[in-house]
Design an enzyme around this catalytic site. Structure first.
Site, short mmCIF file in Angstrom:
data_model
loop_
_atom_site.label_atom_id
_atom_site.label_comp_id
_atom_site.label_asym_id
_atom_site.label_seq_id
_atom_site.Cartn_x
_atom_site.Cartn_y
_atom_site.Cartn_z
N VAL A 1 41.76 34.36 51.92
CA VAL A 1 40.71 34.03 52.64
C VAL A 1 40.78 34.74 54.24
O VAL A 1 39.83 34.80 54.63
CB VAL A 1 40.99 32.36 52.78
N ASP B 1 49.43 38.56 60.11
CA ASP B 1 50.22 37.96 58.96
C ASP B 1 51.79 38.27 59.24
O ASP B 1 52.26 39.12 59.63
CB ASP B 1 49.90 38.53 57.79
N THR C 1 48.37 27.05 51.39
CA THR C 1 48.71 25.44 51.19
C THR C 1 48.90 25.04 49.74
O THR C 1 48.34 24.35 49.00
CB THR C 1 47.56 24.45 51.86
N GLU D 1 37.19 26.58 53.68
CA GLU D 1 36.32 27.47 53.27
C GLU D 1 35.91 27.53 51.68
O GLU D 1 36.68 26.85 50.92
CB GLU D 1 37.24 28.85 53.31
N PHE E 1 28.89 26.01 36.46
CA PHE E 1 30.32 25.46 36.04
C PHE E 1 30.06 24.69 34.71
O PHE E 1 30.78 23.64 34.67
CB PHE E 1 30.96 24.80 37.22
N LEU E 2 29.07 25.21 33.76
CA LEU E 2 29.09 24.57 32.59
C LEU E 2 29.75 25.65 31.35
O LEU E 2 28.81 25.74 30.38
CB LEU E 2 27.72 23.98 32.21
N HIS E 3 30.43 26.34 31.66
CA HIS E 3 30.84 27.50 30.62
C HIS E 3 32.10 26.99 30.09
O HIS E 3 33.21 26.78 30.90
CB HIS E 3 30.88 28.77 31.39
N GLY F 1 41.80 27.31 36.24
CA GLY F 1 42.97 27.71 36.88
C GLY F 1 42.89 28.34 38.21
O GLY F 1 41.62 27.99 38.86
N CYS G 1 43.23 27.51 43.79
CA CYS G 1 42.59 26.27 44.20
C CYS G 1 42.47 25.09 43.40
O CYS G 1 42.95 24.08 43.93
CB CYS G 1 41.30 26.73 44.78
N1 LIG Z 1 41.68 31.91 47.57
C1 LIG Z 1 40.63 31.14 47.62
O1 LIG Z 1 39.94 31.59 46.85
C2 LIG Z 1 40.36 30.10 48.55
C3 LIG Z 1 39.01 29.73 48.76
C4 LIG Z 1 38.90 28.57 49.44
C5 LIG Z 1 40.05 28.07 50.49
N2 LIG Z 1 41.26 28.50 50.24
C6 LIG Z 1 42.29 28.17 50.88
O2 LIG Z 1 42.60 29.00 52.12
C7 LIG Z 1 44.04 28.93 52.37
C8 LIG Z 1 44.61 30.37 52.12
O3 LIG Z 1 44.53 30.78 50.80
P1 LIG Z 1 44.65 32.19 50.24
O4 LIG Z 1 44.65 32.41 48.93
O5 LIG Z 1 43.79 33.01 51.26
O6 LIG Z 1 46.15 32.31 50.53
P2 LIG Z 1 47.20 33.78 50.22
O7 LIG Z 1 48.56 33.22 49.88
O8 LIG Z 1 46.48 34.76 49.73
O9 LIG Z 1 47.36 34.23 51.97
C9 LIG Z 1 48.23 33.35 53.02
C10 LIG Z 1 48.58 34.36 53.86
O10 LIG Z 1 49.23 33.86 54.97
C11 LIG Z 1 50.33 34.25 55.44
N3 LIG Z 1 51.24 33.28 56.24
C12 LIG Z 1 51.77 32.18 55.90
N4 LIG Z 1 52.39 31.80 57.07
C13 LIG Z 1 52.25 32.54 57.88
C14 LIG Z 1 52.22 32.37 59.40
N5 LIG Z 1 53.10 31.31 59.78
N6 LIG Z 1 51.85 33.31 60.27
C15 LIG Z 1 50.99 34.18 59.85
N7 LIG Z 1 50.80 34.61 58.54
C16 LIG Z 1 51.17 33.40 57.62
C17 LIG Z 1 51.14 34.68 54.38
O11 LIG Z 1 51.92 35.69 54.41
C18 LIG Z 1 49.90 35.21 53.22
O12 LIG Z 1 49.50 36.58 53.38
C19 LIG Z 1 44.74 27.85 51.29
O13 LIG Z 1 44.88 26.65 51.96
C20 LIG Z 1 43.57 27.85 50.17
O14 LIG Z 1 43.80 26.81 49.37
C21 LIG Z 1 41.48 29.72 49.39
#
Ligand SMILES: NC(=O)c1ccc[n+]([C@@H]2O[C@H](COP(=O)([O-])OP(=O)(O)OC[C@H]3O[C@@H](n4cnc5c(N)ncnc54)[C@H](O)[C@@H]3O)[C@@H](O)[C@H]2O)c1
Length: 436
Positions: A11, A30, A85, A150, A251-253, A259, A262
Site C-alpha cells: 500500500v 520504511d 496490521t 485504502e 466476486f461471484l467466482h 485468501g 486482507c
Molecule cells: N495489501 C493490500 O492489498 C491492502 C489493500 C488495502 C489495505 N491494506 C492495508 O494496508 C496496510 C499495509 O498493508 P501492506 O500490504 O502494504 O503491508 P506490508 O506488510 O506490505 O508493508 C508494511 C510495511 O511497513 C513497514 N513498517 C512497519 N512498521 C514501520 C515503522 N514503524 N516505520 C516504518 N515502516 C514500518 C514494514 O517494514 C513493511 O515494509 C495494512 O493495514 C493492510 O491491511 C492492504
C-alpha cells in the site's frame, strides 16, 4: 505538497508512487533498511504490474525518494501511515503495534501544521488512540488524525489507486479535510467521489466492505458445492445472478476460498471489534469459518480425483500467490491445500510465476519448479490453485506427455470440460461438470 508515507509495502509504495505521479513530493519511509537500500538501487521489492516503471519515472523526476530514517517527516504537510496490521497471534485482534510505533516515531518530528492520515486498515477507535498518543507526545501542537482507508487490489493496484470507486476521508477537522482534499485533488478532478464521514465511520467502511466481499465469495462457493450435488453449473448460476444490477457480477467466482493479506485477517478483526461491543456479527462469523474449512477441504477434491488416496503420489500445484499478478502468498488458499496434501502423504512440486520466494518459508518441503511443465513432469495430478494468465492456455498435449497420469483439478474454473474431454484428461472443476 510534501507527503510522507510510513511503510513502503504494497500500500505505501503504490500510494507513494501514485501521489508522486500526481505532482507531490513524496518520501516513502520504511524501517526495513534492506527494503530501502533495494529501492534506492532501483529494485522493487514487491511484484506489482507497472510499479517499477512508475517508481523509476518519479524518482528520476525528483518527486519520489526513499528513506529508512524519519527525518523528512518534519517538512511534511501530510504523513500517511501505511504499515501492516496483521492478525495478532493467539487472539485474532488486529495487531496495532506497528501503527502505534510509527506514530511514536513521527510524533516528535511533525510540524505543527501537519496532518496524520491512517491508510492502514485499523479497527474502529484506533484514530482516537493515535490522537491520544500524539497529544501526549506533542502537547504543544494540535495534530489532527484522519482515517483514509485504502481499497486498492494487489495485482491491479496502480489502476485502482488512480481510478478509485471512492475516496473515503474520515475526519471532523476542517484543516485536515482541506489537506487531504489537496493531496487527492488530481483524482477528484477526474470525478472520483470523495466521501467525507466521521473518523469512526471511515474505519468501519473498510472492514464492512471487505467483509461484504468475502461474504459474496463464500456465498458462491457454497452454491458451487450445491451445484456439484444437483447437477447444475455454477458459472451459469453466477452469470444469471450477476446480470441483476442489484447483485452485480463481481466476486461471484467460485474457487478454493478467499485468501490474501486482507480478507481473512480483516474479517477476524471485525468479529473481535463486534464481540467487544456485544454485537454478534453472525454472517461474518459463518463466512470466516466456512472459508477456513474450505481451503483445506480442497485437498479432498484432489484425493477423490485420484481414486481415494494421494499417498505416495506426486501432485503438481500451479499457483502459490493468493491471486494472479502478485507475489503475495499471505493466507493464500494454496498453502493449506498443499500442507493438507503433504499430510495425506503426497509429494508436491509447484510453480508460481512470482510467489515462490515468499512461499518458501511457509512451504519448505516441496519442490519448486521453473515452469508449469516442469512441475507437471511425473505428476499424478495437476492442480490449478491460482488463475495466472499463463496457466489459461497450457499446451494440453505437452502436459499429457510429461505427466504420469492425465488428471487436472481446476480450482479456478479456467478450462472448459469439452477441451479437457478432447485432450483425454480426467478433469475436476468447481461447481460444474468435469470429465470422468
Ligand atoms: N495489501 C493490500 O492489498 C491492502 C489493500 C488495502 C489495505 N491494506 C492495508 O494496508 C496496510 C499495509 O498493508 P501492506 O500490504 O502494504 O503491508 P506490508 O506488510 O506490505 O508493508 C508494511 C510495511 O511497513 C513497514 N513498517 C512497519 N512498521 C514501520 C515503522 N514503524 N516505520 C516504518 N515502516 C514500518 C514494514 O517494514 C513493511 O515494509 C495494512 O493495514 C493492510 O491491511 C492492504
Amino acid at each position: 505538497m510534501r507527503v510522507c508515507m510510513i511503510g513502503a509495502g504494497y500500500v505505501g509504495l503504490v500510494s507513494g508512487a501514485c501521489f508522486a505521479e500526481f505532482g507531490h513530493h513524496v518520501t516513502c519511509i520504511d524501517k526495513d533498511e534492506r527494503r530501502i537500500t533495494a529501492l534506492n538501487a532501483g529494485e522493487i521489492p514487491i511484484f506489482e504490474p507497472g510499479l517499477a516503471e512508475l517508481v523509476d519515472a518519479n524518482v528520476r523526476q525528483g518527486r519520489l525518494e526513499f528513506a529508512a530514517e524519519t527525518g523528512t517527516v518534519a517538512e511534511a504537510d501530510a504523513v500517511f501511515i501505511a504499515v501492516g496490521t496483521p492478525s495478532r497471534r493467539g487472539d485474532g485482534y488486529a495487531d496495532l503495534s506497528f501503527v502505534y510505533q510509527a506514530v511514536r516515531d513521527i510524533a516528535p518530528l511533525l510540524a505543527a501544521s501537519a496532518v496524520v492520515v491512517t491508510k492502514s486498515t485499523v479497527p474502529v477507535g484506533t484514530g482516537d488512540e493515535i490522537e491520544r498518543i500524539l497529544r501526549d507526545l506533542r502537547p504543544d501542537a494540535d495534530l489532527p488524525v484522519v482515517s483514509n482507508p485504502e481499497f486498492l487490489r494487489e495485482g491491479a493496484a496502480i489502476q485502482d489507486f488512480k481510478h478509485p470507486d471512492r475516496i473515503v476521508v474520515g475526519t471532523d477537522n476542517a484543516r485536515a479535510r482541506e489537506t487531504v482534499a489537496n493531496v487527492y485533488r488530481p483524482l477528484y478532478l477526474n470525478a472520483a467521489p470523495m466521501l467525507y464521514v466521521s473518523r469512526r465511520t471511515a474505519e468501519l467502511i473498510k472492514y464492512a466492505s471487505n467483509a461484504f466481499l468475502a461474504t459474496k465469495i463464500t456465498f458462491i462457493n457454497e452454491m458451487a458445492d450445491l451445484c456439484e450435488q444437483v447437477g447444475a453449473d455454477v458459472q451459469d448460476v453466477a452469470r444469471g445472478m450477476g446480470l441483476d444490477n442489484r447483485i452485480g457480477n463481481k466476486f461471484l467466482h467460485p474457487g478454493p476460498g478467499f485468501g490474501g493479506s486482507c480478507f481473512p485477517k480483516d474479517a477476524t478483526a471485525l468479529l473481535k471489534t463486534a464481540q467487544d461491543h456485544g454485537v454478534p456479527l453472525r454472517i461474518v462469523e459463518i463466512v470466516s469459518a466456512v472459508n477456513d474449512q474450505r481451503k483445506r477441504a480442497m485437498a479432498r477434491k484432489v484425493v477423490a480425483a485420484l481414486g481415494g488416496s494421494v499417498r505416495g503420489k506426486t501432485i503438481a500445484v500451479l499457483g502459490l500467490s493468493f491471486k494472479p499478478n502478485t507475489d503475495d502468498t499471505r493466507d493464500s488458499p494454496a498453502i493449506p491445500l498443499i500442507t493438507a496434501l503433504q499430510d495425506l502423504g503426497a509429494k508436491v512440486q509447484a510453480y508460481d510465476p512470482a510467489g515462490m520466494e515468499q512461499a518458501k518459508p511457509q512451504l519448505p518441503a516441496i519442490s519448486y519448479c521453473g515452469s508449469a511443465y516442469e512441475a507437471a513432469t511425473g505428476a499424478d495430478a495437476l492442480v490449478i490453485a491460482t488463475e495466472w494468465e499463463q496457466f489459461r492456455a497450457l499446451d494440453l498435449t505437452r502436459l499429457k506427455g510429461v505427466m504420469a497420469r492425465p488428471v487436472i483439478v481446476d480450482l479456478r474454473n479456467i478450462y472448459r470440460s469439452d477441451e479437457m474431454q478432447r485432450a483425454e484428461f480426467r478433469y475436476v472443476a468447481v461447481g460444474r461438470a468435469g470429465v470422468e
